[in-house]
Write a protein that holds these residues in place. Sequence first.
Motif, short mmCIF file in Angstrom:
data_model
loop_
_atom_site.label_atom_id
_atom_site.label_comp_id
_atom_site.label_asym_id
_atom_site.label_seq_id
_atom_site.Cartn_x
_atom_site.Cartn_y
_atom_site.Cartn_z
N VAL A 82 29.01 25.88 57.75
CA VAL A 82 29.29 24.95 56.64
C VAL A 82 29.07 25.64 55.29
O VAL A 82 29.88 25.51 54.37
CB VAL A 82 28.42 23.67 56.76
CG1 VAL A 82 28.52 22.81 55.52
CG2 VAL A 82 28.81 22.89 58.00
N ASN A 83 27.98 26.39 55.19
CA ASN A 83 27.69 27.11 53.96
C ASN A 83 28.79 28.13 53.67
O ASN A 83 29.17 28.33 52.52
CB ASN A 83 26.33 27.81 54.09
CG ASN A 83 25.65 28.03 52.77
OD1 ASN A 83 26.09 27.56 51.74
ND2 ASN A 83 24.56 28.77 52.80
N GLY A 84 29.32 28.76 54.72
CA GLY A 84 30.43 29.69 54.54
C GLY A 84 31.67 29.01 54.01
O GLY A 84 32.32 29.52 53.09
N VAL A 85 32.00 27.86 54.56
CA VAL A 85 33.16 27.10 54.07
C VAL A 85 32.94 26.71 52.61
O VAL A 85 33.85 26.84 51.77
CB VAL A 85 33.43 25.86 54.95
CG1 VAL A 85 34.44 24.94 54.31
CG2 VAL A 85 33.88 26.27 56.34
N LEU A 86 31.74 26.25 52.29
CA LEU A 86 31.45 25.86 50.90
C LEU A 86 31.50 27.07 49.96
O LEU A 86 31.99 26.95 48.82
CB LEU A 86 30.10 25.16 50.81
CG LEU A 86 30.02 23.81 51.51
CD1 LEU A 86 28.59 23.27 51.48
CD2 LEU A 86 30.98 22.81 50.89
N HIS A 87 31.02 28.23 50.42
CA HIS A 87 31.11 29.45 49.60
C HIS A 87 32.58 29.81 49.34
O HIS A 87 32.94 30.17 48.22
CB HIS A 87 30.43 30.62 50.31
CG HIS A 87 28.96 30.73 50.08
ND1 HIS A 87 28.17 29.68 49.75
CD2 HIS A 87 28.14 31.81 50.15
CE1 HIS A 87 26.92 30.09 49.62
NE2 HIS A 87 26.87 31.38 49.86
N TRP A 116 35.46 36.14 44.13
CA TRP A 116 35.76 37.03 45.25
C TRP A 116 34.52 37.35 46.07
O TRP A 116 34.58 37.43 47.30
CB TRP A 116 36.45 38.30 44.77
CG TRP A 116 37.90 38.04 44.46
CD1 TRP A 116 38.49 38.02 43.24
CD2 TRP A 116 38.91 37.71 45.41
NE1 TRP A 116 39.82 37.71 43.35
CE2 TRP A 116 40.11 37.52 44.69
CE3 TRP A 116 38.94 37.57 46.79
CZ2 TRP A 116 41.31 37.19 45.30
CZ3 TRP A 116 40.14 37.24 47.40
CH2 TRP A 116 41.30 37.05 46.67
N ILE A 117 33.40 37.53 45.40
CA ILE A 117 32.14 37.77 46.12
C ILE A 117 31.84 36.59 47.02
O ILE A 117 31.49 36.75 48.20
CB ILE A 117 30.98 38.02 45.13
CG1 ILE A 117 31.14 39.38 44.47
CG2 ILE A 117 29.63 37.92 45.84
CD1 ILE A 117 30.17 39.63 43.32
N LEU A 118 31.98 35.38 46.50
CA LEU A 118 31.68 34.18 47.28
C LEU A 118 32.67 33.97 48.42
O LEU A 118 32.29 33.53 49.51
CB LEU A 118 31.62 32.96 46.37
CG LEU A 118 30.43 32.93 45.41
CD1 LEU A 118 30.56 31.78 44.41
CD2 LEU A 118 29.12 32.82 46.17
N VAL A 119 33.95 34.27 48.19
CA VAL A 119 34.94 34.12 49.26
C VAL A 119 34.63 35.07 50.42
O VAL A 119 34.63 34.67 51.59
CB VAL A 119 36.38 34.35 48.71
CG1 VAL A 119 37.36 34.52 49.85
CG2 VAL A 119 36.79 33.20 47.83
N VAL A 120 34.35 36.33 50.11
CA VAL A 120 34.04 37.31 51.16
C VAL A 120 32.75 36.94 51.89
O VAL A 120 32.69 36.94 53.12
CB VAL A 120 33.96 38.73 50.56
CG1 VAL A 120 33.42 39.72 51.58
CG2 VAL A 120 35.33 39.17 50.07
N LEU A 121 31.71 36.60 51.13
CA LEU A 121 30.44 36.20 51.73
C LEU A 121 30.61 34.95 52.60
O LEU A 121 30.06 34.86 53.70
CB LEU A 121 29.40 35.93 50.63
CG LEU A 121 27.95 35.73 51.04
CD1 LEU A 121 27.40 37.01 51.64
CD2 LEU A 121 27.12 35.33 49.83
N GLY A 122 31.41 34.00 52.13
CA GLY A 122 31.66 32.78 52.90
C GLY A 122 32.41 33.04 54.19
O GLY A 122 32.09 32.48 55.24
N ALA A 123 33.43 33.92 54.13
CA ALA A 123 34.19 34.23 55.34
C ALA A 123 33.30 34.91 56.38
O ALA A 123 33.36 34.58 57.58
CB ALA A 123 35.37 35.13 54.98
N ILE A 124 32.45 35.82 55.93
CA ILE A 124 31.53 36.49 56.86
C ILE A 124 30.54 35.47 57.43
O ILE A 124 30.21 35.49 58.61
CB ILE A 124 30.81 37.66 56.17
CG1 ILE A 124 31.82 38.73 55.79
CG2 ILE A 124 29.73 38.24 57.06
CD1 ILE A 124 31.25 39.82 54.89
#
Length: 179
Positions: A70-75, A106-114
């Motif tokens: 969930v945190n990844g999706v929100l990121h 972009w940092i948040l998108v990559v971190l969220g996907a991981i």
Amino acid sequence: MSQDASQPSDTPHATGAAAPSTGSAGGGEAPLWGDQGQPAPGAGGTGASYRTRDAWAAGGTVFAGVLLCVNGVLHVLQGISAIVEDTVYTRVNGYVYRINLTGWGWILVVLGAIAIVVGWGILKDADWARLTGILLASLSIIFQFMFLPYAPVWSLVVIAIDCFVIWALAVHKPGAKTG
């Protein structure tokens, strides 16, 4: 009634016979661990507390996996909003860790996907996922601290969630696999 009611008559302690030795100098002590590496029942009353703690940790691990997903999706959503529309977040001047919002996005998108992949791995009980989840939650804490001026309340909430994820993944020790 000559027998103590707290001890049944068929136990070795009640008949005066020594309990099986565990290899300690005392000789008559009950074993603390059973054959499967689990606390032995009646091992000084610690068995129930270990089982309770392990149940909390196992449940916490599942919850940590869900939180990471969930945190990844929100990121990812937070990152997309920062990439697409720079006016979504307050502009901060003079902040030490200042970076343009597109970079943060972009940092948040990559971190969220991981985080989504790692959370799914935790839910599937993958061996690599626990340590990776701890590292990822630690990185998330650092990035959310750096993002604090842009979304202070949200960053604090995410930092608290990440702390729980680290605790749950660090505490849970799955039983040794027997082959």
